[in-house]
Design a protein around this motif. Sequence first.
Motif, PDB file in Angstrom:
ATOM      1  N   LEU A   5      -7.544  14.373  11.106  1.00 34.81           N
ATOM      2  CA  LEU A   5      -7.714  12.959  11.421  1.00 34.81           C
ATOM      3  C   LEU A   5      -8.176  12.819  12.867  1.00 34.81           C
ATOM      4  N   TYR A  12      -5.474   4.034  12.518  1.00 39.06           N
ATOM      5  CA  TYR A  12      -5.412   3.364  11.221  1.00 39.06           C
ATOM      6  C   TYR A  12      -4.099   3.685  10.512  1.00 39.06           C
ATOM      7  N   TRP A  13      -3.736   4.960  10.504  1.00 37.61           N
ATOM      8  CA  TRP A  13      -2.511   5.386   9.827  1.00 37.61           C
ATOM      9  C   TRP A  13      -1.278   4.781  10.490  1.00 37.61           C
ATOM     10  N   ASN A  16      -0.972   1.198   9.539  1.00 40.81           N
ATOM     11  CA  ASN A  16      -0.535   1.137   8.151  1.00 40.81           C
ATOM     12  C   ASN A  16       0.978   1.322   8.065  1.00 40.81           C
ATOM     13  N   ILE A  17       1.483   2.339   8.793  1.00 33.29           N
ATOM     14  CA  ILE A  17       2.926   2.622   8.768  1.00 33.29           C
ATOM     15  C   ILE A  17       3.711   1.435   9.327  1.00 33.29           C
ATOM     16  N   ILE A  20       3.851  -1.297   6.724  1.00 33.89           N
ATOM     17  CA  ILE A  20       4.763  -0.957   5.621  1.00 33.89           C
ATOM     18  C   ILE A  20       6.209  -1.139   6.056  1.00 33.89           C
ATOM     19  N   LEU A  24       8.931  -3.628   4.459  1.00 30.89           N
ATOM     20  CA  LEU A  24      10.127  -3.093   3.802  1.00 30.89           C
ATOM     21  C   LEU A  24      11.423  -3.619   4.424  1.00 30.89           C
ATOM     22  N   TYR A  72       0.529  -7.237   1.876  1.00 33.10           N
ATOM     23  CA  TYR A  72       0.068  -5.877   2.130  1.00 33.10           C
ATOM     24  C   TYR A  72      -1.416  -5.739   1.797  1.00 33.10           C
TER      25      TYR A  72
ATOM     26  N   LEU B  90       4.219   2.227  -1.120  1.00 33.93           N
ATOM     27  CA  LEU B  90       4.460   3.602  -0.673  1.00 33.93           C
ATOM     28  C   LEU B  90       3.747   4.664  -1.505  1.00 33.93           C
ATOM     29  N   TYR B  94      -1.984   5.909  -2.172  1.00 34.47           N
ATOM     30  CA  TYR B  94      -2.211   7.305  -1.761  1.00 34.47           C
ATOM     31  C   TYR B  94      -2.446   8.196  -2.965  1.00 34.47           C
ATOM     32  N   ILE B 465       3.651  12.481   0.749  1.00 34.31           N
ATOM     33  CA  ILE B 465       2.657  11.649   1.423  1.00 34.31           C
ATOM     34  C   ILE B 465       3.009  11.451   2.896  1.00 34.31           C
ATOM     35  N   PHE B 466       4.262  11.132   3.183  1.00 38.26           N
ATOM     36  CA  PHE B 466       4.618  10.654   4.521  1.00 38.26           C
ATOM     37  C   PHE B 466       5.152  11.734   5.456  1.00 38.26           C
ATOM     38  N   ARG B 551      -4.356  10.270   3.639  1.00 36.24           N
ATOM     39  CA  ARG B 551      -3.980   9.202   4.580  1.00 36.24           C
ATOM     40  C   ARG B 551      -5.188   8.477   5.185  1.00 36.24           C
TER      41      ARG B 551
END
Lengths: 91, 557
Positions: A5, A12-13, A16-17, A20, A24, A72, B90, B94, B465-466, B551
């Motif tokens: 990456l 971007y990731w 995104n996290i 989320i 949550l 989302y 989640l 992906y 994934i995470f 990702r």
Amino acid sequence: MNQTLNEKQKWYWKKNIQLIISLLIVWFLVGLGAGVLFAEPLSKIQFFNVSLSFWFAHQGSILVFIILILTYAIRMDKLDKQYKEMIKDGN
Amino acid sequence: MSVEAITIILVLITFAIYTGIGWWSRVRDTSNFYVAGQGVPTVANGAAIAADWMSAASFISMAGLVAFLGYDGTIYLMGWTGGYVLLALLLAPYLRKFGKFTVPDFIGDRFYSNGARATAAIATIFISLTYISGQMRGVGIVFSRYLQVDIIVGVLIGMAIVGFFALLGGMKGVTWTQAIQYFVIIIAFLIPAFAISFQLTGNPIPQLAITSSDIVDRLGQIQVDLGMTEYMAPFTDLSMINVFMVTLALMAGTAGLPHVIVRFYTVKSVRAARWSAVWAIIFIGLLYLTAPAVGAFAKYNLIDTIADKPIEEVQSIEWVSKWETTGLLQLDDINGDGVVNFTGGEDNEVSIDGDIIVLSTPEVANLAPFIIALVAAGGLAAALSTASGLLITMTSAVSHDIYYRIFNKEASESQRLRVGRMTLLIALAIAAYVGINPPGFAGEVVALAFGLGAASLFPVILLGIFDKRMNKEGAVAGIIAGLSFTLIMIGAILSPSIFGTEAPILESFFGINAQGVGVVGMMLNFIVSFMVSRMTPEPPKDIQELIENVRAPELDE
């Protein structure tokens, strides 16, 4: 696709996290929070003709879940667009 | 015309439509077999996911469960929809980006291990088998009531029909059929809901009527008068810790349902996966927001119709006598006073299976025979759409993941197809057997399936994934720890019905019941896999690249 990456993809990731996690947190507070953990105190509060906790447990939580998934999708569309613009600008 | 005749005609018409659409989309899809689903708009795909997801349990059983559990019925309402949030945020995007065919594919590739692949395939088969048994029972109930045949005959008819549709459609052709089935399901659920809501409260919108009218209050009052638990008060049937744990177990277990995850592999892009999820939750939510209202209204109506009435008068009501012949409703005048005592105590004379609440609602509310027939068709659509998805998922777990990927890498397309067909028939036979002879521990098997999903599939996919550092050693150790803990606990808590011991070996795990103990297994899985992975070498370079690829944003559609 790149082997690892690059900076923009990492950004971007991370975005995104963050999204989320914040969604949550709402998921937990509304569902397991209002519907279960705080059910006793909230059941003393009246919401129209039912108690507030009953409303959350049988109606409100599901409504919020729908909104979370919608949020989302919308926010990720926006993030995709930002990412593409960054690529185009080349910075 | 009798209700039964109208039902048969309506059911035949809907089946003809499904068959026609299955055939039509199958023909269209053969030209682009492997990219099937890409021509399906996200709205239709969302409807298909919703139909796949909403089983006989959602349509037939859930409102009944809520009616009898009251507040605590939220474990199903929140557990099943809340799990969908986990899936949508989640997992789905992906797994779509990863872009293979099955859930064991992801787990096997990500953890570069055939052991993990086989474990995931076995978990997939077990979960799907449990699920499909419930569908067969649902189909059996509908047929036994509306054809007035024995429940065994009902299940066998259902088995033949489900097998026919699964063989006809296949995964690729099934999307449009399921999209249409969704609309049959939702119309069949909403019309009686509007009607009973209007009858009882004067407000036709059940979601509004449940809060704006005093019906829940009144229901709570008569329940207390009859010696039952208060409807609106939390934790009367389950303790708070159990409501919390069971809800969480259902959420995590639901998020890992292989037959639903698979739906996201067939959409055309990651963005389409996210928007399919949005449409699906809107479609699912429509039913889930209605179900608790139907549960409350139906319970009120039911008590009002039969409690403290002369037993002869009650038994002469047409729907009562017809449900009595199925054995799902039993009235027994124990004290011989000629009056139906419907209470929460020892003197209760009414034995009622929650599964008939939704199906009997239109009759209890005196709706037109056409509506009664529509509800039967809706219940069948819910069971059929889910059963065909499950059959295909099980079939691919055996023929693709186990046979092709592990045992015979040289297998030709036709060899795999043959293994698949055989699997399908065997799975169908087992499902029918369990549907006919629901073991004394039917409920326990369901608890096991969700616990298993929560303790195995969900954490493994999530970490895959995470957590980039997660390796084969960690994942396998985690699955073993989570699974064995959950299996041992469920076995110990439910030992009377599973092993026939006199008393449970263990009452509960620190107050957590068998349905919720999967959450503890899940946490154990997370802890063990984290610790083991940090003590063992990091995953190979190509696996790390695979994760980065999953990702990274997707640029074109």
